[in-house]
Design a protein around this motif. Structure first.
Motif, PDB file in Angstrom:
ATOM      1  N   LEU A 117      -2.601 -65.905   2.569  1.00  0.00           N
ATOM      2  CA  LEU A 117      -2.653 -65.363   3.914  1.00  0.00           C
ATOM      3  C   LEU A 117      -2.418 -63.858   3.897  1.00  0.00           C
ATOM      4  O   LEU A 117      -3.074 -63.100   4.608  1.00  0.00           O
ATOM      5  N   LEU A 118      -1.473 -63.425   3.049  1.00  0.00           N
ATOM      6  CA  LEU A 118      -1.227 -61.996   2.913  1.00  0.00           C
ATOM      7  C   LEU A 118      -2.421 -61.296   2.274  1.00  0.00           C
ATOM      8  O   LEU A 118      -2.819 -60.199   2.675  1.00  0.00           O
ATOM      9  N   LEU A 119      -3.006 -61.947   1.264  1.00  0.00           N
ATOM     10  CA  LEU A 119      -4.179 -61.374   0.612  1.00  0.00           C
ATOM     11  C   LEU A 119      -5.341 -61.269   1.582  1.00  0.00           C
ATOM     12  O   LEU A 119      -6.135 -60.328   1.535  1.00  0.00           O
ATOM     13  N   ARG A 137      -7.612 -73.947   5.109  1.00  0.00           N
ATOM     14  CA  ARG A 137      -8.622 -72.886   5.083  1.00  0.00           C
ATOM     15  C   ARG A 137      -8.899 -72.361   6.487  1.00  0.00           C
ATOM     16  O   ARG A 137      -9.034 -71.146   6.694  1.00  0.00           O
ATOM     17  N   LEU A 138      -8.975 -73.246   7.470  1.00  0.00           N
ATOM     18  CA  LEU A 138      -9.200 -72.805   8.849  1.00  0.00           C
ATOM     19  C   LEU A 138      -8.025 -72.003   9.372  1.00  0.00           C
ATOM     20  O   LEU A 138      -8.207 -71.030  10.116  1.00  0.00           O
ATOM     21  N   GLU A 139      -6.809 -72.397   8.995  1.00  0.00           N
ATOM     22  CA  GLU A 139      -5.636 -71.627   9.396  1.00  0.00           C
ATOM     23  C   GLU A 139      -5.738 -70.201   8.877  1.00  0.00           C
ATOM     24  O   GLU A 139      -5.414 -69.232   9.576  1.00  0.00           O
ATOM     25  N   ASN A 172      -8.534 -68.364  10.832  1.00  0.00           N
ATOM     26  CA  ASN A 172      -8.159 -68.105  12.221  1.00  0.00           C
ATOM     27  C   ASN A 172      -7.126 -66.993  12.344  1.00  0.00           C
ATOM     28  O   ASN A 172      -6.933 -66.431  13.422  1.00  0.00           O
ATOM     29  N   ALA A 173      -6.453 -66.679  11.218  1.00  0.00           N
ATOM     30  CA  ALA A 173      -5.453 -65.621  11.230  1.00  0.00           C
ATOM     31  C   ALA A 173      -6.074 -64.232  11.162  1.00  0.00           C
ATOM     32  O   ALA A 173      -5.389 -63.234  11.342  1.00  0.00           O
TER      33      ALA A 173
END
Length: 495
Positions: free
Chosen positions: A13-15, A467-469, A472-473
């Motif tokens: 998520l950070l990447l 993957r969708l999370e 969506n971020a």
């Protein structure tokens, strides 16, 4: 393992935040520009290679199932007389080899790329088809030589499954945008039932006039020659695939998809994920119960007075192909993967039980074959969509594990079940329990497995769409922004 997976997911998520932005920094250190992702027309060529490879390979797998007696006499020269017949051995080779070579296909696809995997898969498929054609040359007088060549060709062609069965999710992730991934998966996977339909309809028509085949007849040669020509098409198409990846990522998850935990740990992360293990079981039941039943069903139908050749299997495959397209469209628009799986498991089980009860009646009406076709169509309609949607759900559940690994595990597990279930049905048939017609108990066992899949999907399937999370971020992407090019840090460059 769960803690490790969640921490690794947060790292992605950070990447994603850094991989999906581009431009100059603002005083606060934030980036003021959002990247644009791009798709290319050549993605359809890449997808076509996978589709035609799957279609050709499936036709080779199923082509002899509707001709067990003819195949037996042509390649072995003697009736089965209780031994395992040639057609069944040919079918089971495909399941066994898919399980045996699946891990190699997963590793090559994820680490060497789509182009190499496509070339290897199409080459193996074409070479196998060529050997099967040679085995059918009437000038070969030794039946032992014919059978050895046939099974060798089947073994080589079956090895191609290690690639095309794991390619759909990889192609969908790397070449297609998020709103087209499910339909890309569907198009790849429905090529398999389309090949099954061809593999049952063509021999039923072609061999209809040949009731007493002798070992010097050329009909088998022309039949296998046609399958070799079909195998040549994806091999030629694969030569025109010039790059393993598009220059610009097609989606946010494709751009920032890193997996630093290695191949073995990726496998462990999948199989130790409870939700993914449930999905493995559901996928395996959907895959194995349908096709093993279609192969087994010929005996009960003949016993009840039906002379339908391979047409019920063809109807099953055609209807399943159409409903898969619908399911893929719904999945792309709604992202309701688990809901589609639940509807399919319930529908398949109800269709299976209805067919079992209807087979109590002999064929004494013109409407009875119509009902058989309708019920077989329902089996395909509710089973086949579970293949592409199940793979897409598996990728969501195990992200950021690379796509070929997660989908490969599903396929390998399904192939293992497909290898085992026919033996379970044959054994149940031999027990002769409860009924004067022993096949009834064998189909009861199949119904029991379908009920288990319903229970698993309704009460235990609770996946997380990782993957969708992640996608969506990310921020919305303005159309006027410049497309982002891949950099060397992305492991989508195959390490």
């Amino acid at each position: 393992m769960t803690v490790f997976a969640d921490s690794f997911f947060m790292k992605q998520l950070l990447l994603m935040g850094s991989a999906t932005t581009k431009g100059t920094g603002s005083p606060g250190g934030a980036l003021d520009k959002t990247v644009v992702y791009e798709v290319y027309c050549s993605r359809w060529l890449v997808l076509s290679v996978c589709c035609f490879l799957a279609l050709s390979n499936a036709m080779q797998w199923i082509s002899f199932s509707s001709l067990p007696d003819e195949v037996q006499m042509y390649y072995r020269g003697t009736p089965a007389n209780g031994s395992i017949d040639v057609a069944l051995i040919t079918n089971q080779i495909f399941q066994f080899v898919a399980f045996l070579t699946g891990f190699g296909g997963m590793y090559i696809t994820d680490n060497m790329g789509i182009k190499i995997a496509g070339l290897l898969g199409t080459t193996l498929n074409f070479v196998g088809a060529t050997l099967r054609m040679i085995a059918s040359v009437p000038n070969i007088e030794s039946h032992l030589t014919r059978e050895i060549l046939l099974h060798t060709g089947s073994f080589i062609a079956a090895s191609a499954q290690a690639f095309f069965l794991v390619l759909p999710s990889k192609i969908a992730e790397c070449w297609f945008p998020a709103e087209q991934r499910a339909i890309a998966n569907v198009l790849s996977f429905i090529a398999n039932p389309a090949g099954v339909a061809l593999g049952t309809i063509v021999p039923s028509i072609l061999f209809k006039e040949y009731t007493n085949l002798h070992s010097r007849h050329w009909i088998f040669f022309f039949f296998t020659l046609g399958m070799e020509c079909l195998a040549l098409l994806p091999f030629i198409l694969a030569l025109f695939v010039r790059s393993k990846l598009p220059p610009t990522p097609a989606s946010a998850s494709s751009a920032a998809h890193h997996n630093d935990i290695g191949f073995i740990k990726s496998i462990l992360q999948c199989v130790l994920n409870v939700q993914f293990f449930i999905q493995m079981t559901l996928f395996a039941f959907a895959f194995s119960l349908l096709w093993s039943l279609m192969i087994f069903l010929d005996g009960p139908l003949k016993d009840q007075g039906y002379d339908l050749a391979g047409y019920p299997t063809a109807v099953c495959a055609i209807i399943g192909t159409l409903t898969s397209l619908l399911a893929g469209h719904i999945a792309d628009k709604t992202r309701k993967f688990k809901e589609i799986i639940r509807v399919c498991t319930v529908g398949f089980s109800l269709s299976m039980i209805s067919l079992r009860f209807f087979l109590n009646y002999a064929n004494d009406s013109k409407l009875h074959p119509v009902v058989i076709y309708i019920l077989c169509g329902c089996l395909g309609a509710f089973s086949i969509p579970q293949f592409p949607i199940g793979v897409e759900l598996g990728v969501e559940t195990t992200f950021p594990v690379l796509e070929a690994t997660s989908s490969g595990i599903l396929v390998i597990f399904g192939s293992l079940f497909m290898f085992i279930i026919p033996f379970v049905q044959t054994y149940a048939d031999s027990l002769r329990l409860f009924y004067t017609k022993s096949w009834k108990f064998a189909i009861d066992v199949t119904c029991f497995f379908s009920v288990i899949s319903v229970i698993l999907s309704l009460f235990f399937l609770r996946p997380r769409y990782r993957r969708l999370e992640l996608e969506n971020a990310t921020s919305p992407v303005p159309e006027e922004q410049e497309p982002m090019k891949r950099d060397k840090s992305s492991d989508i460059e195959m390490h």
